[in-house]
Scaffold this motif. Structure first.
Motif, short mmCIF file in Angstrom:
data_model
loop_
_atom_site.label_atom_id
_atom_site.label_comp_id
_atom_site.label_asym_id
_atom_site.label_seq_id
_atom_site.Cartn_x
_atom_site.Cartn_y
_atom_site.Cartn_z
N ALA A 84 0.81 -1.23 0.00
CA ALA A 84 0.00 0.00 0.00
C ALA A 84 0.84 1.27 0.00
O ALA A 84 0.28 2.37 0.03
CB ALA A 84 -0.95 0.01 1.19
N CYS A 85 2.17 1.14 -0.02
CA CYS A 85 3.03 2.33 -0.08
C CYS A 85 4.12 2.09 -1.11
O CYS A 85 4.25 0.99 -1.65
CB CYS A 85 3.64 2.62 1.29
SG CYS A 85 4.81 1.38 1.88
N ALA A 86 4.88 3.11 -1.41
CA ALA A 86 6.04 2.97 -2.27
C ALA A 86 7.27 2.71 -1.41
O ALA A 86 7.34 3.14 -0.25
CB ALA A 86 6.24 4.22 -3.11
N CYS A 87 8.26 2.01 -1.95
CA CYS A 87 9.50 1.70 -1.23
C CYS A 87 10.70 2.14 -2.07
O CYS A 87 10.84 1.70 -3.22
CB CYS A 87 9.60 0.21 -0.95
SG CYS A 87 8.34 -0.43 0.16
N ILE A 88 11.52 2.99 -1.49
CA ILE A 88 12.75 3.46 -2.13
C ILE A 88 13.90 3.17 -1.19
O ILE A 88 13.87 3.55 -0.02
CB ILE A 88 12.70 4.98 -2.41
CG1 ILE A 88 11.41 5.37 -3.13
CG2 ILE A 88 13.94 5.42 -3.16
CD1 ILE A 88 11.30 4.88 -4.54
N ASP A 89 14.94 2.49 -1.67
CA ASP A 89 16.07 2.20 -0.79
C ASP A 89 17.26 1.73 -1.61
O ASP A 89 17.16 1.49 -2.83
CB ASP A 89 15.69 1.12 0.23
CG ASP A 89 16.51 1.19 1.51
OD1 ASP A 89 17.40 2.06 1.60
OD2 ASP A 89 16.28 0.38 2.42
N ILE A 90 18.39 1.59 -0.94
CA ILE A 90 19.53 0.89 -1.50
C ILE A 90 19.21 -0.59 -1.53
O ILE A 90 18.49 -1.10 -0.67
CB ILE A 90 20.79 1.16 -0.65
CG1 ILE A 90 21.19 2.64 -0.75
CG2 ILE A 90 21.96 0.28 -1.07
CD1 ILE A 90 22.25 3.04 0.26
N ASP A 91 19.75 -1.31 -2.49
CA ASP A 91 19.56 -2.76 -2.56
C ASP A 91 20.55 -3.41 -1.60
O ASP A 91 21.71 -3.67 -1.95
CB ASP A 91 19.79 -3.24 -3.99
CG ASP A 91 19.41 -4.70 -4.19
OD1 ASP A 91 19.35 -5.44 -3.18
OD2 ASP A 91 19.17 -5.11 -5.33
N PHE A 92 20.10 -3.67 -0.36
CA PHE A 92 21.02 -4.20 0.65
C PHE A 92 21.31 -5.68 0.46
O PHE A 92 22.33 -6.17 0.96
CB PHE A 92 20.47 -3.92 2.05
CG PHE A 92 20.64 -2.50 2.47
CD1 PHE A 92 21.85 -2.05 2.98
CD2 PHE A 92 19.62 -1.58 2.31
CE1 PHE A 92 22.05 -0.74 3.33
CE2 PHE A 92 19.80 -0.25 2.66
CZ PHE A 92 21.01 0.18 3.18
N THR A 93 20.47 -6.39 -0.26
CA THR A 93 20.79 -7.77 -0.62
C THR A 93 21.97 -7.77 -1.59
O THR A 93 22.92 -8.55 -1.45
CB THR A 93 19.58 -8.45 -1.25
OG1 THR A 93 18.51 -8.49 -0.29
CG2 THR A 93 19.90 -9.87 -1.67
N ALA A 94 21.93 -6.87 -2.57
CA ALA A 94 23.06 -6.72 -3.49
C ALA A 94 24.30 -6.23 -2.76
O ALA A 94 25.43 -6.63 -3.07
CB ALA A 94 22.69 -5.76 -4.61
N LEU A 95 24.12 -5.37 -1.75
CA LEU A 95 25.25 -4.85 -0.99
C LEU A 95 26.01 -5.98 -0.30
O LEU A 95 27.24 -5.99 -0.26
CB LEU A 95 24.76 -3.81 0.02
CG LEU A 95 25.81 -2.88 0.65
CD1 LEU A 95 25.20 -1.53 0.98
CD2 LEU A 95 26.41 -3.49 1.90
N GLY A 96 25.27 -6.94 0.26
CA GLY A 96 25.91 -8.08 0.90
C GLY A 96 26.72 -8.90 -0.09
O GLY A 96 27.82 -9.37 0.22
N GLU A 97 26.17 -9.05 -1.29
CA GLU A 97 26.89 -9.80 -2.33
C GLU A 97 28.13 -9.05 -2.80
O GLU A 97 29.21 -9.64 -2.98
CB GLU A 97 25.96 -10.07 -3.52
CG GLU A 97 26.61 -10.88 -4.63
CD GLU A 97 25.67 -11.20 -5.76
OE1 GLU A 97 26.08 -11.93 -6.69
OE2 GLU A 97 24.51 -10.73 -5.73
N ILE A 98 28.01 -7.74 -2.99
CA ILE A 98 29.15 -6.93 -3.44
C ILE A 98 30.28 -6.97 -2.41
O ILE A 98 31.46 -7.12 -2.76
CB ILE A 98 28.70 -5.48 -3.69
CG1 ILE A 98 27.79 -5.43 -4.92
CG2 ILE A 98 29.91 -4.55 -3.87
CD1 ILE A 98 27.09 -4.10 -5.11
N ALA A 99 29.93 -6.83 -1.14
CA ALA A 99 30.95 -6.84 -0.09
C ALA A 99 31.69 -8.17 -0.05
O ALA A 99 32.93 -8.22 0.04
CB ALA A 99 30.31 -6.56 1.27
N SER A 100 30.96 -9.28 -0.12
CA SER A 100 31.59 -10.60 -0.06
C SER A 100 32.47 -10.83 -1.29
O SER A 100 33.58 -11.36 -1.18
CB SER A 100 30.53 -11.69 0.06
OG SER A 100 29.66 -11.68 -1.06
#
Length: 350
Positions: free
Chosen positions: A153-169
């Motif tokens: 029921a709302c919009a969601c704007i954020d960094i892709d933290f799932t991708a962030l975990g992959e990038i860091a590893s």
């Protein structure tokens, strides 16, 4: 003679108290009844306050920022998101109303049903966020900085933290790191279900396992966390890692850096450090830390654009999800994996 609240109640076939509740939002009134009351108000030209700006359908050029105030909050992050959201709103011609109650659903219902605001921004979003789950009860559009489980029921704007975990590893793997220490955030953040922290941690652990990187987690981090013991028992312990991945704040990292320097452990020559999902630019650590950071300015610019577009062009943004690509900032603390760090040496700093 100007129409009054009794005239509205009579035309809408409801009680005077129901009209009052629709205008104030102090009680939950069904959408059908609310619409009937508002139609009566518009038909009669009733003005509930001097300016008439609370009438539904008229814009006040005010955006509500729902950011619960808690004792254990990270003030640097809180201030950054609030200030950036307020700045971007002002650029778009809107003022902001801060809603700081920890249980904010009723507050949002009140200001949206009473037409005090034109839209709502949800900050400090939890994994299971009651505000996002109740967004269909708000009378105005809402946007969350975050990606809660229930968000239809709302919009969601954020960094892709799932991708962030992959990038860091992957970044650690490519630099030769096969044993890393995860310095956790404050335990209360995991217990409360802070969405982005959980998304990053789960993704990071999963991708490290796939790549064959062993992760040694710190003990639970509280306000009394012993960062020096973490260095002695984990970083310099029997399974000494070649890198620290931190979700902690600058105060804790400063103690870690100081302890390493006093022991002659150099960063990044002997030990690498990367901070993930943090805001070191705002917290000002004493030493530069390479980071996959939060982005208050970029995200707040985007959420205000999306919300204002919804307000002014009557665009339906329910269910919209936009996740931005994480950006790495190299400040010199992440390098090639070295042999396990050892005490000693002449270099006191990094």
């Amino acid at each position: 003679m100007m129409p009054g609240i009794k005239d509205v109640a009579r035309l809408a076939d409801v009680s005077v108290s129901t009209v009052s509740y629709v205008l104030s939002g102090k009680r939950s009134i069904s959408a059908k009844t609310t619409d009937r009351v508002m139609q009566a108000i518009e038909q009669l030209g009733y003005t509930p306050d001097a300016s008439g700006q609370r009438l539904r359908g008229r814009r006040n050029h005010i955006i509500a920022l729902s950011e619960p105030i808690r004792k254990d909050m990270n003030q640097a992050q809180y201030s950054a998101y609030f200030m950036q959201a307020a700045f971007q709103a002002r650029k778009a011609g809107y003022d902001v109303l801060l809603l700081g109650a920890e249980d904010a659903v009723s507050d949002i219902q009140r200001v949206t049903r009473g037409n005090l605001v034109d839209g709502v921004v949800l900050l400090d979003v939890m994994e299971n966020d009651s505000r996002a789950a109740a967004a269909d009860t708000f009378a105005k559009p809402s946007v969350a900085i975050g990606y809660p489980h229930v968000h239809e029921a709302c919009a969601c704007i954020d960094i892709d933290f799932t991708a962030l975990g992959e990038i860091a590893s992957r970044k650690l793997y490519d630099l030769g790191h096969r044993r890393v220490a995860l310095l956790r955030s404050l335990e209360v953040n995991y217990q409360r279900g802070v969405g982005y922290m959980l998304l990053f941690r789960d993704s990071f652990l999963k991708h490290c396992a796939k790549l064959g990187i062993k992760v040694i987690e710190s003990e639970e981090v509280t306000i009394n966390f012993n960062a020096e013991r973490f260095v002695h028992e984990v970083v310099l312990g029997p399974e000494a890692p070649t890198a620290i991945v931190s979700q902690s704040n600058a105060d804790i990292l400063n103690i870690v850096f100081d302890t390493l320097g006093n022991l002659g452990v150099r960063v990044p020559q002997d030990l690498s450090i990367i901070s993930c999902g943090t805001y070191m630019q705002g917290e000002m650590p004493r030493y530069p830390v390479s980071e996959l950071p939060l982005d208050p300015e970029g995200l707040c610019c985007k959420i205000i654009d999306v919300l204002v577009d919804s307000i002014e062009n009557k665009r339906d943004i329910r269910g919209l999800v936009e996740l931005t690509e994480p950006q790495y900032i190299d400040r010199g603390s992440l390098g090639l994996a070295a042999s396990a760090p050892r005490k000693g040496g002449d270099n006191k700093r990094m």
